[in-house]
Design a protein around this motif. Structure first.
Motif, PDB file in Angstrom:
ATOM      1  N   GLU A 129       0.833  -1.216   0.000  1.00 16.65           N
ATOM      2  CA  GLU A 129       0.000   0.000   0.000  1.00 16.65           C
ATOM      3  C   GLU A 129       0.864   1.261   0.000  1.00 16.65           C
ATOM      4  OE1 GLU A 129      -2.876   2.040   3.242  1.00 16.65           O
ATOM      5  OE2 GLU A 129      -3.359  -0.050   2.736  1.00 16.65           O
ATOM      6  N   ARG A 130       1.903   1.277   0.832  1.00 15.42           N
ATOM      7  CA  ARG A 130       2.786   2.448   0.875  1.00 15.42           C
ATOM      8  C   ARG A 130       3.572   2.611  -0.421  1.00 15.42           C
ATOM      9  NH1 ARG A 130       6.355   2.473   5.897  1.00 15.42           N
ATOM     10  NH2 ARG A 130       6.075   0.238   6.020  1.00 15.42           N
ATOM     11  N   THR A 131       3.986   1.509  -1.017  1.00 14.66           N
ATOM     12  CA  THR A 131       4.707   1.575  -2.293  1.00 14.66           C
ATOM     13  C   THR A 131       3.797   2.099  -3.392  1.00 14.66           C
ATOM     14  OG1 THR A 131       6.150  -0.251  -1.635  1.00 14.66           O
ATOM     15  CG2 THR A 131       5.994   0.211  -4.003  1.00 14.66           C
ATOM     16  N   ASN A 132       2.565   1.625  -3.430  1.00 15.77           N
ATOM     17  CA  ASN A 132       1.607   2.113  -4.428  1.00 15.77           C
ATOM     18  C   ASN A 132       1.329   3.604  -4.244  1.00 15.77           C
ATOM     19  OD1 ASN A 132       1.311  -0.322  -5.785  1.00 15.77           O
ATOM     20  ND2 ASN A 132      -0.427  -0.970  -4.537  1.00 15.77           N
ATOM     21  N   ALA A 133       1.198   4.038  -3.002  1.00 15.76           N
ATOM     22  CA  ALA A 133       0.942   5.456  -2.740  1.00 15.76           C
ATOM     23  C   ALA A 133       2.130   6.304  -3.189  1.00 15.76           C
ATOM     24  CB  ALA A 133       0.656   5.677  -1.258  1.00 15.76           C
ATOM     25  N   THR A 135       4.357   5.514  -5.496  1.00 18.24           N
ATOM     26  CA  THR A 135       4.410   5.457  -6.957  1.00 18.24           C
ATOM     27  C   THR A 135       3.394   6.416  -7.570  1.00 18.24           C
ATOM     28  OG1 THR A 135       5.156   3.166  -6.859  1.00 18.24           O
ATOM     29  CG2 THR A 135       4.232   3.918  -8.952  1.00 18.24           C
ATOM     30  N   SER A 136       2.188   6.442  -7.009  1.00 14.23           N
ATOM     31  CA  SER A 136       1.158   7.358  -7.501  1.00 14.23           C
ATOM     32  C   SER A 136       1.571   8.816  -7.316  1.00 14.23           C
ATOM     33  CB  SER A 136      -0.169   7.114  -6.779  1.00 14.23           C
ATOM     34  OG  SER A 136      -0.663   5.839  -7.092  1.00 14.23           O
ATOM     35  N   ALA A 137       2.179   9.125  -6.160  1.00 14.60           N
ATOM     36  CA  ALA A 137       2.625  10.497  -5.909  1.00 14.60           C
ATOM     37  C   ALA A 137       3.718  10.898  -6.889  1.00 14.60           C
ATOM     38  CB  ALA A 137       3.123  10.629  -4.472  1.00 14.60           C
ATOM     39  N   ILE A 138       4.629   9.993  -7.181  1.00 18.74           N
ATOM     40  CA  ILE A 138       5.695  10.280  -8.154  1.00 18.74           C
ATOM     41  C   ILE A 138       5.103  10.486  -9.541  1.00 18.74           C
ATOM     42  CG2 ILE A 138       7.684   9.272  -9.354  1.00 18.74           C
ATOM     43  CD1 ILE A 138       8.401   7.961  -6.609  1.00 18.74           C
ATOM     44  N   ALA A 139       4.135   9.663  -9.909  1.00 21.85           N
ATOM     45  CA  ALA A 139       3.497   9.797 -11.223  1.00 21.85           C
ATOM     46  C   ALA A 139       2.786  11.149 -11.347  1.00 21.85           C
ATOM     47  CB  ALA A 139       2.522   8.651 -11.454  1.00 21.85           C
ATOM     48  N   ARG A 140       2.104  11.571 -10.273  1.00 22.32           N
ATOM     49  CA  ARG A 140       1.424  12.873 -10.298  1.00 22.32           C
ATOM     50  C   ARG A 140       2.428  14.009 -10.445  1.00 22.32           C
ATOM     51  NH1 ARG A 140      -1.557  10.348  -6.336  1.00 22.32           N
ATOM     52  NH2 ARG A 140      -0.475  11.432  -4.660  1.00 22.32           N
ATOM     53  N   LEU A 141       3.523  13.934  -9.716  1.00 22.99           N
ATOM     54  CA  LEU A 141       4.546  14.976  -9.818  1.00 22.99           C
ATOM     55  C   LEU A 141       5.182  14.988 -11.205  1.00 22.99           C
ATOM     56  CD1 LEU A 141       6.333  14.677  -6.361  1.00 22.99           C
ATOM     57  CD2 LEU A 141       4.928  16.572  -7.186  1.00 22.99           C
ATOM     58  N   THR A 142       5.431  13.819 -11.742  1.00 19.23           N
ATOM     59  CA  THR A 142       6.036  13.718 -13.071  1.00 19.23           C
ATOM     60  C   THR A 142       5.119  14.325 -14.115  1.00 19.23           C
ATOM     61  OG1 THR A 142       7.215  11.720 -12.408  1.00 19.23           O
ATOM     62  CG2 THR A 142       6.997  12.114 -14.769  1.00 19.23           C
TER      63      THR A 142
END
Length: 146
Positions: A129-133, A135-142
């Motif tokens: 769950e923490r890894t997915n969160a 990854t999602s935050a990095i994708a949003r920033l990217t």
């Protein structure tokens, strides 16, 4: 400190509380307490990481070359990933005052997970769950940078 005090300390750490009381009791019995004075180094960057440390009292400055300085205090866990995988320390941790930690070795932690499969599942699910969160935050920033 008593075993009950150690269990209570470990239970306040979110990543360890997931283990459940039975597993925390085993961790508390097998863990060791260590004291550090001002300026003492808990570990150096690039040291082999074979344990995690829960701060019972005091605080530590955690610094990595080229990275930000972080101060961690009582009730916090330093080195969570070292409980799970072979790795080197990514930073140096130095005591900012007289401090006491509870050292949980990777070997002990892994034995607890092997003997408490339900705890291992909870830890796995939390890490996923923490890894997915993250990854999602990095994708949003990217996407904002592009």
């Amino acid at each position: 400190m008593s075993i009950e005090d150690d269990i209570a300390l470990l239970a306040r750490v979110p990543a360890l509380n997931l283990l459940g009381m039975s597993a925390l009791q085993v961790l508390a019995i097998g863990a060791e307490q260590r004291d550090y004075g001002y300026g003492d180094v808990l570990f150096h960057e690039n040291d082999i990481a074979d344990a995690g440390y829960v701060i019972r009292r005091g605080s530590f400055r955690v610094t990595a070359e080229g990275g930000p300085e972080v101060v961690v205090g009582a009730g916090e866990l330093i080195g969570e990933l070292a409980l799970i995988i072979d790795m080197r320390r990514p930073a140096t941790a130095t005591a900012l005052e007289h401090s006491t930690v509870v050292r949980v070795s990777r070997t002990l932690y892994q034995r607890v997970l092997e003997s408490h499969p339900e705890a291992a599942r909870r830890i796995r699910d939390d890490l996923a769950e923490r890894t997915n969160a993250a990854t999602s935050a990095i994708a949003r920033l990217t996407s904002k940078l592009v």
